[in-house]
Design a protein around this motif. Sequence first.
Motif, PDB file in Angstrom:
ATOM      1  N   GLU A  99      42.038  19.386   3.946  1.00 39.91           N
ATOM      2  CA  GLU A  99      42.262  18.146   4.649  1.00 39.91           C
ATOM      3  C   GLU A  99      41.286  17.071   4.180  1.00 39.91           C
ATOM      4  OE1 GLU A  99      42.081  19.019   8.662  1.00 39.91           O
ATOM      5  OE2 GLU A  99      42.585  16.989   9.315  1.00 39.91           O
ATOM      6  N   LEU A 100      40.031  17.471   4.093  1.00 32.80           N
ATOM      7  CA  LEU A 100      38.984  16.548   3.703  1.00 32.80           C
ATOM      8  C   LEU A 100      39.233  16.011   2.303  1.00 32.80           C
ATOM      9  CD1 LEU A 100      35.371  17.424   4.547  1.00 32.80           C
ATOM     10  CD2 LEU A 100      35.916  16.001   2.595  1.00 32.80           C
ATOM     11  N   ILE A 116      42.047  13.589   2.332  1.00 35.40           N
ATOM     12  CA  ILE A 116      41.630  12.285   2.873  1.00 35.40           C
ATOM     13  C   ILE A 116      40.818  11.499   1.857  1.00 35.40           C
ATOM     14  CG2 ILE A 116      40.070  11.176   4.534  1.00 35.40           C
ATOM     15  CD1 ILE A 116      40.951  13.374   6.504  1.00 35.40           C
ATOM     16  N   TYR A 119      31.261  12.367   0.025  1.00 32.41           N
ATOM     17  CA  TYR A 119      32.243  11.839   0.954  1.00 32.41           C
ATOM     18  C   TYR A 119      32.164  12.609   2.262  1.00 32.41           C
ATOM     19  CZ  TYR A 119      34.029   9.901  -3.365  1.00 32.41           C
ATOM     20  OH  TYR A 119      34.139   9.237  -4.543  1.00 32.41           O
ATOM     21  N   THR A 120      32.766  12.039   3.292  1.00 36.24           N
ATOM     22  CA  THR A 120      32.888  12.752   4.554  1.00 36.24           C
ATOM     23  C   THR A 120      34.303  12.543   5.038  1.00 36.24           C
ATOM     24  OG1 THR A 120      32.415  10.857   5.966  1.00 36.24           O
ATOM     25  CG2 THR A 120      30.526  12.099   5.132  1.00 36.24           C
ATOM     26  N   ASP A 121      34.538  13.012   6.229  1.00 33.82           N
ATOM     27  CA  ASP A 121      35.866  12.891   6.809  1.00 33.82           C
ATOM     28  C   ASP A 121      36.135  11.479   7.325  1.00 33.82           C
ATOM     29  OD1 ASP A 121      38.111  14.286   7.074  1.00 33.82           O
ATOM     30  OD2 ASP A 121      37.491  15.502   8.779  1.00 33.82           O
ATOM     31  N   VAL A 122      35.161  10.602   7.246  1.00 34.89           N
ATOM     32  CA  VAL A 122      35.354   9.226   7.700  1.00 34.89           C
ATOM     33  C   VAL A 122      35.631   8.358   6.476  1.00 34.89           C
ATOM     34  CG1 VAL A 122      34.424   7.361   9.096  1.00 34.89           C
ATOM     35  CG2 VAL A 122      33.588   9.703   9.416  1.00 34.89           C
ATOM     36  N   CYS A 161      33.175   5.847   4.280  1.00 35.13           N
ATOM     37  CA  CYS A 161      31.761   6.048   4.623  1.00 35.13           C
ATOM     38  C   CYS A 161      31.230   7.242   3.829  1.00 35.13           C
ATOM     39  CB  CYS A 161      31.585   6.325   6.109  1.00 35.13           C
ATOM     40  SG  CYS A 161      32.073   4.938   7.153  1.00 35.13           S
TER      41      CYS A 161
END
Lengths: 514, 514
Positions: free
Chosen positions: B18-19, B22, B68-71, B74
């Motif tokens: 998922e990450l 995204i 990277y992150t899930d946001v 950001c």
Amino acid sequence: MDRISGFGPEGGSSILPELISITRKFFKLKKYELGMKKEKDTKGLTAEKDEFSEWFTQIMLKADLADYTDVSGCIVFKPTAYAIWEKIKEECDKRFKKIGIKNVYFPLFIPEKLLAREEEHVKGFAPEVAWVSQAGNKKLKERLAVRPTSEAIMYPSYSKWIRSWRDLPLELNQWNNAVRWEFKHPVPFLRTREFLWNEGHGAYSSEKECIEKKDAILGVYKEVCEKFLGLYGMIGRKTEKEKFAGAVFSEKLHYIMPNGKAIEGPCFHYDGQNFAKVYDIKFLNKDGKKEYVWQNTYAISTRMLGVMFAIHSDDKGLILPPKIAPNKVVIVPILFENSKEKVLKKAREIKNELQKFSVILDDREEYKPGFKFNEWELKGIPIRIEIGPKDLEKNQVVLVRRDNFKKEVVEIKKLQERIDEVLKDIQKNLFEKSKKIYLDSLTKAENLEELKNAIKNKKIALTPLCNKIECEDILKAETGGAKALFIADNNVENKSCVICGKPAVYNVYVGKSY
Amino acid sequence: MDRISGFGPEGGSSILPELISITRKFFKLKKYELGMKKEKDTKGLTAEKDEFSEWFTQIMLKADLADYTDVSGCIVFKPTAYAIWEKIKEECDKRFKKIGIKNVYFPLFIPEKLLAREEEHVKGFAPEVAWVSQAGNKKLKERLAVRPTSEAIMYPSYSKWIRSWRDLPLELNQWNNAVRWEFKHPVPFLRTREFLWNEGHGAYSSEKECIEKKDAILGVYKEVCEKFLGLYGMIGRKTEKEKFAGAVFSEKLHYIMPNGKAIEGPCFHYDGQNFAKVYDIKFLNKDGKKEYVWQNTYAISTRMLGVMFAIHSDDKGLILPPKIAPNKVVIVPILFENSKEKVLKKAREIKNELQKFSVILDDREEYKPGFKFNEWELKGIPIRIEIGPKDLEKNQVVLVRRDNFKKEVVEIKKLQERIDEVLKDIQKNLFEKSKKIYLDSLTKAENLEELKNAIKNKKIALTPLCNKIECEDILKAETGGAKALFIADNNVENKSCVICGKPAVYNVYVGKSY
């Protein structure tokens, strides 16, 4: 000079009435607490330390530490308060770095589904989360939490980054802002909806190593709070009911406020493998097997500023421990028309020589010395130097300590040395005083009657308890809101829980708290 | 060691697919950029600097600078990147403090009605604001903006605090996080939806004093960017079209990226009395009359990290100027079975003697020297020291510079001195190189044809323009997106605007930009 009085009607801003109404509503302040009187009347404190809540609000506003804003429950950290926070950060940070902790920065926002993963954790924080659901004119597909704490955004990265025992320990820390939209009565510094803090997050390849870090980390906090903030505190483990949402156990530093209420300071949580299982943080151990990591977290927040302001200060205003006071000395020259220039010249010379103390020279001619003395006492400058024409003749000054108002005459050539000594002594004195106040508010309770009495007398009572959460619930109801602050010891042979009468498991400090 | 490879399928985390989807979606990355290949293949860079966007992404991920992150939009600032940001903060901050600027902290949130007060300002920021409309389960009465910048929350306080000329100048600064939910393609460091910065906000009793502060403040930024980040930049005033929303004029430091695009660095805005009138910030002047204050604002952000990483680095990986590199030296011992202990012992001794350079000793036995060389080149350690059994016999080491790979043999007893020299030389070399690249990408255009050609050749062209916003709009359309970067000078005698042909008002640098 008095910017706080800007709250007054002369401020002229059209948002002021609204602002005052908002702050009054949310902070439940009376008119005079917001400095609504004219300048002269409101310079000094009009409340004594016994009236804690009023006194504390006045200290905050009148000593120029903080101010309210249009955002309910959030404050401005003004230069003095923020400079102290910078010092706390600096002192903790250099100690953290020495023990291998590295700083990072993770996003402010946490997608809702990540926050929701750890059940206990989300239960603990969800009622206080501020949610972003729109950006510009677009509705976001998923709501974003403004971080109340960063486990849920950091640990998915830990899961990616940690592959083998070689990646461990992973000890990362953030100095950031966090938001918990508490609906309880907000109090400047002590309970603000946005606060500043560090949040350390360690991951280890063994439980032993993870727990062993506790002493080093709580040691850093204790040292900084004792040596710099001049505060005596006790480290103690929380009961099951009071521990951090998601932790195996929590240990914190505890302080006692002037109103007898306990307050929690810096904390350390041992999380075991709880979060590792939820966020899937595994490593390949030396035997080639996959294991979940062991984790801890720890924090110190801007709440400690409030604790320190409250414990040291007095009816005259703020008292600051010299080691964290941004300005350690103020020089107030005593000016008469015929000797003014000479005295000012000497005062400037002295200021230059004493640069290391970040000296303020108050050479304003429109104020009398007495007015200035009051102002700098209110603002907590540790040492005041007075110099007038007669002192000048004798090559001396008068030195006045803020902590106990003791005056002494000092030869100018010995001034720097004497200031060093006095600052050290003030620092020591404030710590000793805080320790005495702390220990004096402790007592013992062997049964419910004694406990109720102790709480009524605003004491913190060492109380035998069993470890059932229901007993803690009953305790709270019976005592009008007191709670188990922390576990003191297990010396409970022949002792019974003061609530259920069954064998006690530990002695717990019980008291009212923030 | 390579935590980035945690993106790979071995990561084992259930959120990974998922990450990755995204991040891929929002950053438009191809598979290999996310390190999807096996560890060995992805250690080094697989893109060259000419393929700027891929190369930059790889540097960021593989040199362990960010993740990277899930946001969306950001990033995580990993330890190396964050340590550099801390250094930038520290160097700017101590210079700011010397010129009288004090740090404060204002709330993260801005009530909608406050943000909406200054028309230009809100128009500039509203499309990018992240809105909080709910706390816990309660809908807030008024939406709160997550600060895109703090004018709207700070200036109501300025209005309260400032009463007379004695309260001025009021020069406050914040180091904080800000959020601008841009819908343009986010790029790590260069354009992130949350970023870290300083925002300085000065209020003055005269226009002259307010504008005069510009040179001191831009001087601080320029000095830090030149001396520490090793970056040559040009200060220039923005055209009317490009200035800050609400400002009278804006001046910024400008840099040129390896792909020929210009990018804005630290900035200074002179706001005149624009905000003072909107937020009602008045003072009583020495003549007893009420006047509005004059204001300025200024900032440096984490974008500068990206600018620096991009300009200095090469096809082998990250290059860091020694003054901001957290670790300045890595020792790679050349280990053979029969001399291992001796060599390691000496390497440890050298490490201890060179503590001031924050030396890494890479004593991992499971990797070959060549592998280690590549890894530390990728991660940008300024100097590598190699020591093997033969060096040991001769009491020498081999020293290799990261910036130009030059090797030299150095006697161990002269090592510290030599490292000091080489670090200074690397620092100087990187600055000179950045200056040459900058100046080499400048050209001149006297008419539209020349300008179009210059832009096609990825140059920044000094171009005569009039000061009409429409001409800038046409310029953008005609050049496929280039814009007026900053005003160079007014030496435009007999020159015509390259767009409308009317007399030119100034020479402007025109180019494509971030």
